[in-house]
Design a protein around this motif. Structure first.
Motif, PDB file in Angstrom:
ATOM      1  N   GLU A 130       0.936  -1.316   0.044  1.00 44.91           N
ATOM      2  CA  GLU A 130      -0.071  -0.083  -0.026  1.00 44.91           C
ATOM      3  C   GLU A 130       0.849   1.122   0.094  1.00 44.91           C
ATOM      4  OE1 GLU A 130      -0.149  -2.591   2.224  1.00 44.91           O
ATOM      5  OE2 GLU A 130      -1.743  -2.327   3.459  1.00 44.91           O
ATOM      6  N   ASP A 160       2.583   3.800  -3.959  1.00 50.74           N
ATOM      7  CA  ASP A 160       1.907   4.483  -4.774  1.00 50.74           C
ATOM      8  C   ASP A 160       2.127   6.038  -4.983  1.00 50.74           C
ATOM      9  OD1 ASP A 160       1.251   5.388  -2.269  1.00 50.74           O
ATOM     10  OD2 ASP A 160      -1.052   5.378  -2.421  1.00 50.74           O
ATOM     11  N   GLY A 195       2.086   8.553  -3.031  1.00 50.00           N
ATOM     12  CA  GLY A 195       1.317   9.064  -1.926  1.00 50.00           C
ATOM     13  C   GLY A 195       1.740  10.423  -1.855  1.00 50.00           C
ATOM     14  N   GLY A 234      -1.910  11.011   1.853  1.00 48.50           N
ATOM     15  CA  GLY A 234      -0.974   9.818   1.717  1.00 48.50           C
ATOM     16  C   GLY A 234       0.305  10.483   2.608  1.00 48.50           C
ATOM     17  N   GLN A 291       0.900   2.362   6.786  1.00 48.41           N
ATOM     18  CA  GLN A 291       1.589   3.738   7.005  1.00 48.41           C
ATOM     19  C   GLN A 291       2.713   3.613   8.403  1.00 48.41           C
ATOM     20  OE1 GLN A 291      -0.413   6.982   8.522  1.00 48.41           O
ATOM     21  NE2 GLN A 291       0.235   8.349   6.466  1.00 48.41           N
ATOM     22  N   ARG A 293       6.236   5.617  -1.077  1.00 44.51           N
ATOM     23  CA  ARG A 293       5.808   7.041  -0.284  1.00 44.51           C
ATOM     24  C   ARG A 293       6.948   7.261   0.423  1.00 44.51           C
ATOM     25  NH1 ARG A 293      -0.026   6.539   2.350  1.00 44.51           N
ATOM     26  NH2 ARG A 293      -1.073   5.851   0.556  1.00 44.51           N
TER      27      ARG A 293
END
Lengths: 371, 389
Positions: free
Chosen positions: B25, B28, B30, B35, B50, B94
Motif C-alpha cells: 500500500e 503508490d 502517495g 498519503g 503507514q 511513499r
C-alpha cells in the motif's frame, strides 16, 4: 557515479582555455576578422591543434588528446564567451565523432589529420530552412560500383573553407553519409553573407562522382554514424551558447555598475536588478543542463539524446534572453555596431538555428518524456 | 572501482530490504495530502501499513538517510543517498515521514546545536514522535522578517515570551515550535533575536487556524501570552538567532523549490500528468507544457549539481535563493497548465480530477512563503551580482 561538478582537470582546462583565448582570440580579434571579411584564422587553429583541442575527441592512438565530450563542452563554452571563430565544432566535435564510429584504417587516418589540425570538415545536411536530417531529399544514385550525387545543401557551416564535406544523401534503401573532398568536380560552393559574420555556404552538387570508398560506415545506414555526431555537435553548440550568454551577461552586469543616470548607478534600480538576477538564475540552470549533457555523452552515449536536447533547448532560450536583456539594459549604445553586444545577439540567433532550433529539441524532449 | 562495487553492493542490499519491508500500500507515490505521514505525538496513522512503514524506516535510519547514525539517521554518503532515492522511486515508495523537523530544524540543529541538544531533539524527529512547526513571520514581519516583535523578557533562568506569530504552518497539529524571539530591544534589528524552542502545550500558547483560498487551513496564527521558556531551550547564542534563522531559511527554500522541479518527493513528470488528456490539448497548451517540462528537468539537474558541489566542498553561494525562485515560479506555471488541461473538470472541488483546484491555489503561496520571489531576486542581485543596495 559521474558527478555534476567540474573535475580538477576540467577546471584547469577551462582556466587554461580562458587564459589562451583572452590573449589570442578576444572579441576585438573577432571584430577585426569581421571587418576584413575573414572567417578562418589558420594560425589560431594550428595553435588550438597544438594544445590538443582539435584532437579533443580523437583517440590517443590516432594522435588525439581524447579528453571526452564534457571537456569538449568546456572548450566550446570558453570560446563562446569571446565569440571565437574556429572550425572546432564542425571539425573537432562533429566530424571527429562521426569518424570515431568507423574503425577502418581510412577513418583512423582522417582522425589523425583532424588532431594535427591538417584537415577541416563541414557537415552538409540541411536542405530547407529548418534542420531536419530525416527529410533529406538529395539523391545519391547508384552508378556501377559507385554513386552520382545531385542536389543542394544549405547552411553548411564552415562549408566555404572546409577541406572535406560530410554529406548526407538518400540512397536506395535509406540515408548514406559520404566523406568527400570539398573541391571534387561538380561541386559549387557559394559563401552566404551571414549575420554572425561566419562561414556558412550553399553547396550545389551536379552529378558528382562518388565511390564506395567515399561512404562513411555502411550504405543506407547513415544515422548510426550521424546521430552520435549530431548529439556531440548539439551539446557543444549548447555549451558555446551558454558561454555566449555568460559573456553577454558579464558585460551587462558590468554596465549596470558603471553607467549613471538620475545621478546614480543604474544597477541601483530594482527594476533592473531583478531582471539581471533572473537572467543569472537562468544561466545557472542552463549550466547544469550543459554539464549533464557532457556527462551523459561520456558515460552513456546511447541514452544521451534527452540530455543533449535539453541542453540545446535551454541554452538557446537562455542565450536569447541574455542578448535581448543585454541590448535593452545597455540602451542605445547596445544598438551600435561599435559596441560588441550586437555581435553576441547575432551569433546567438545563428546558434539558436543551427543543428535544430528550440522547437526541434523541445519536441525531442517531449517525445522522450511521454508527451 | 572499489567505490563503484560498494555502491552497487549498497543498491542490492537496499533493494532487497525495500522488497521485504515496504508494504504494497505504500508503493503508490502517495504525495496527496492523505498519503503524507507527518508524525507527532497526536498522529493518527491512516493505515497499519503507514505505521509499519514508518517504524521500519526509522529503525534503519531511512526517514533521515543522510543524518548521522547517532542522531537517528543512516549516515549515507551523497552517492548512497542518490541510490536511496533512485531505489525508492523505482518502486514508487511513499516517503515514510515528512516534517519541518526533518527539513528545517534538523539541519539547523546539526549545524548550531550542542551535542546534548542533538541527542535530545533529533532522534524523536527521525522516529516521527515529535512534530515541529516554524514560528517566523509576524503581522509586521513578512518580507522584513528581521522586524520580529515577539519579545522574550529575561527572567534569569527563563524568558517570558509575549507576542504573535502568523503563517505558522500546522501549528494546531504540532507538538513544538521553533521561534524567532526578540531578546534585546536595544540592539539593531538583526542582532537582538534569539532562536527558541517552545512547547506548544505550555500555558499561554494558543493557535487559531486561518482559512486559505484553497479551502483548507494549513496555516495558523499563534499567540504567546506570558509563556515561560527555560534558558536551555535556545539554539545557538543569545541574540544571534538571526544566524540560525538564515541558515534554516536556506534549507526551507531548497525544500520549497523541490516541489517545482517535481523531482524531489515523487512528483510526476508533467507529461505523465497530462498524458490522459494529451489528445485533446491544443498545440499552444502542449507547447507551454513542453517548455515547462524542459525547465523542470533543468532545475532538477541544478538541485543535483548543487548537492554534488557541496559534497565536493565547492560553495554554491546563494544557491538556495535561486532555486527557491526558479522552482516556485515553475510550480505555479505547472499548476496553471494542469488546470487548463483539466478544463471544466478541474473547476470542481474534489471532482473527477481530484483536488486539482485546491493544489493549484496552494501553489500561489510557494512564491511568497519562505521569502517572496522578489526578495529572492534581491538576494541574488546583492550577494551574487554585487549590485548596489
Amino acid at each position: 557515479m559521474s558527478k555534476l561538478v567540474l573535475t580538477e582537470e576540467e577546471t584547469m582546462l577551462a582556466d587554461m582555455a580562458r587564459g589562451f583565448l583572452d590573449g589570442a582570440a578576444p572579441v576585438s580579434a573577432f571584430r577585426k576578422m569581421r571587418d576584413a571579411g575573414e572567417t578562418h584564422d589558420a594560425k589560431l587553429w594550428k595553435e588550438m591543434a597544438d594544445m590538443g583541442w582539435a584532437g579533443v575527441l580523437v583517440p590517443e592512438e590516432a594522435g588525439g588528446s581524447d579528453m571526452g565530450f564534457a571537456a569538449a563542452n568546456v572548450i566550446a563554452q570558453e570560446m563562446g564567451k569571446t565569440l571565437v571563430m574556429s572550425p572546432f565544432l564542425s571539425t573537432a566535435v562533429i566530424a571527429a565523432t562521426a569518424l570515431r564510429q568507423v574503425s577502418d584504417a581510412r577513418a583512423q587516418e582522417a582522425l589523425a589529420r583532424i588532431a594535427s589540425g591538417d584537415v577541416t570538415y563541414a557537415l552538409a545536411v540541411d536542405e530547407g530552412i529548418k534542420h531536419n536530417p530525416d527529410a533529406v531529399a538529395m539523391e545519391a544514385r547508384a552508378d556501377g560500383n559507385g554513386f552520382r550525387l545531385t542536389g543542394n545543401k544549405t547552411f553548411v557551416v564552415d562549408g566555404a573553407m572546409a577541406d572535406r564535406l560530410l554529406l548526407l544523401a538518400r540512397t536506395a534503401e535509406g540515408l548514406t553519409l559520404f566523406d568527400i573532398p570539398a573541391d571534387r568536380a561538380g561541386i559549387t560552393r557559394t559563401k552566404s553573407n551571414m549575420i554572425d559574420a561566419r562561414d556558412a555556404a550553399k553547396i550545389d552538387f551536379a552529378d558528382v562522382e562518388a565511390t564506395g570508398e567515399d561512404v562513411l560506415g555502411q550504405v543506407d545506414s547513415a544515422m548510426a554514424i550521424l546521430k552520435p555526431a549530431l548529439n556531440a555537435g548539439q551539446a557543444a553548440l549548447a555549451a558555446e551558447m551558454a558561454g555566449l550568454a555568460a559573456g553577454a551577461f558579464g558585460m551587462t552586469v558590468g554596465y549596470l555598475k558603471e553607467r549613471k543616470q538620475f545621478g546614480t548607478e543604474i544597477g541601483r534600480f530594482q527594476a533592473l536588478q531583478h531582471r539581471a538576477a533572473h537572467l543569472w538564475c537562468e544561466t545557472e540552470v542552463t549550466a547544469s543542463a550543459i554539464l549533464n549533457a557532457g556527462r551523459m555523452l561520456d558515460s552513456d552515449p546511447e541514452n544521451a539524446e534527452l540530455a543533449v536536447s535539453l541542453a540545446k533547448a535551454k541554452a538557446t532560450a537562455t542565450a536569447t534572453l541574455a542578448v535581448q536583456e543585454g541590448v535593452q539594459m545597455h540602451g542605445g549604445i547596445g544598438m551600435t555596431d561599435a559596441y560588441d553586444m550586437g555581435f553576441y545577439m547575432k551569433r546567438a540567433r545563428v546558434g539558436a538555428e543551427w543543428l535544430g532550433d528550440y522547437s526541434y529539441h523541445a519536441e525531442r524532449v517531449a517525445a522522450l518524456r511521454g508527451f | 572501482m572499489a567505490e563503484a562495487s560498494s555502491a552497487e553492493g549498497f543498491r542490492t542490499e537496499l533493494r532487497n530490504w525495500l522488497e521485504a519491508n515496504c508494504p504494497a500500500e505504500m508503493r503508490d507515490g502517495g504525495m496527496t495530502e492523505d498519503g503524507i505521514c507527518w508524525g507527532g505525538k497526536d498522529w493518527v496513522f491512516t493505515s497499519d501499513a503507514q505505521k509499519d512503514w514508518l517504524e521500519r524506516c526509522a529503525a534503519k535510519g531511512y526517514t533521515v538517510p543522510t543524518w548521522p547514525v547517532d542522531y537517528g539517521g543512516a549516515g549515507l554518503t551523497r552517492d548512497q543517498e542518490k541510490i536511496f532515492h533512485e531505489e525508492m522511486g523505482r518502486i514508487n515508495a511513499r516517503s515514510p515521514l515528512q516534517s519541518f523537523g526533518i527539513w528545517m530544524l534538523g539541519p539547523a540543529l546539526l549545524h548550531f546545536g550542542s551535542h546534548d541538544q542533538k541527542l535530545e531533539y533529533l532522534p524523536p524527529i527521525a522516529r516521527g514522535e515529535v512534530r515541529w512547526c516554524q514560528g517566523y513571520s509576524e503581522p509586521g514581519a513578512g518580507s522584513d522578517l528581521a522586524n520580529v516583535q515577539t519579545y522574550g523578557e529575561d527572567k534569569g533562568d527563563h524568558w517570558l515570551v509575549n507576542g504573535q506569530k502568523i503563517w505558522t504552518s500546522y501549528a494546531d497539529k504540532a507538538d513544538q515550535i521553533f521561534a524567532l524571539v526578540r531578546t534585546d530591544r536595544e540592539a539593531s534589528k538583526h542582532l537582538g533575536i534569539s532562536f527558541l524552542l517552545i512547547d506548544m502545550e505550555d500555558a499561554g500558547v494558543e493557535t487559531r487556524p486561518i482559512k486559505m483560498i484553497s479551502g483548507i487551513s494549513p496555516f495558523c496564527e499563534t499567540f504567546f501570552t506570558d509563556v515561560k521558556v527555560p534558558k536551555l531551550r535556545i539554539v545557538g547564542t543569545e541574540n544571534r538567532g538571526w544566524d540560525v534563522a538564515k541558515y534554516l531559511l536556506t534549507h526551507e527554500r531548497e525544500m520549497i523549490s523541490g516541489g517545482g522541479a517535481g523531482l524531489s518527493g515523487g512528483g510526476r513528470a508533467l507529461g505523465a500528468v497530462l498524458a490522459d488528456t494529451m489528445e485533446t490539448l491544443d498545440a499552444t497548451l502542449r507547447a507551454d507544457a513542453m517548455r515547462c517540462e524542459i525547465d523542470a528537468l533543468a532545475i532538477g539537474l541544478t538541485l543535483e549539481r548543487y548537492k554534488d558541489q557541496a559534497e565536493a566542498g565547492q560553495g554554491a553561494g546563494d544557491a538556495s535563493a535561486m532555486l527557491k525562485y526558479m522552482g516556485t515560479e515553475l510550480n505555479k506555471q505547472r499548476h496553471e497548465l494542469m488546470m487548463t488541461a483539466g478544463g471544466s473538470a478541474a473547476l470542481e472541488w474534489d471532482g473527477d480530477v481530484g483536488n486539482r483546484a485546491g493544489d493549484w491555489l496552494r501553489t500561489k503561496a510557494n512564491s511568497i512563503e519562505g521569502g517572496t520571489s522578489e526578495v529572492m531576486l534581491s538576494i541574488v542581485s546583492r550577494r551574487v551580482l554585487g549590485l548596489p543596495a
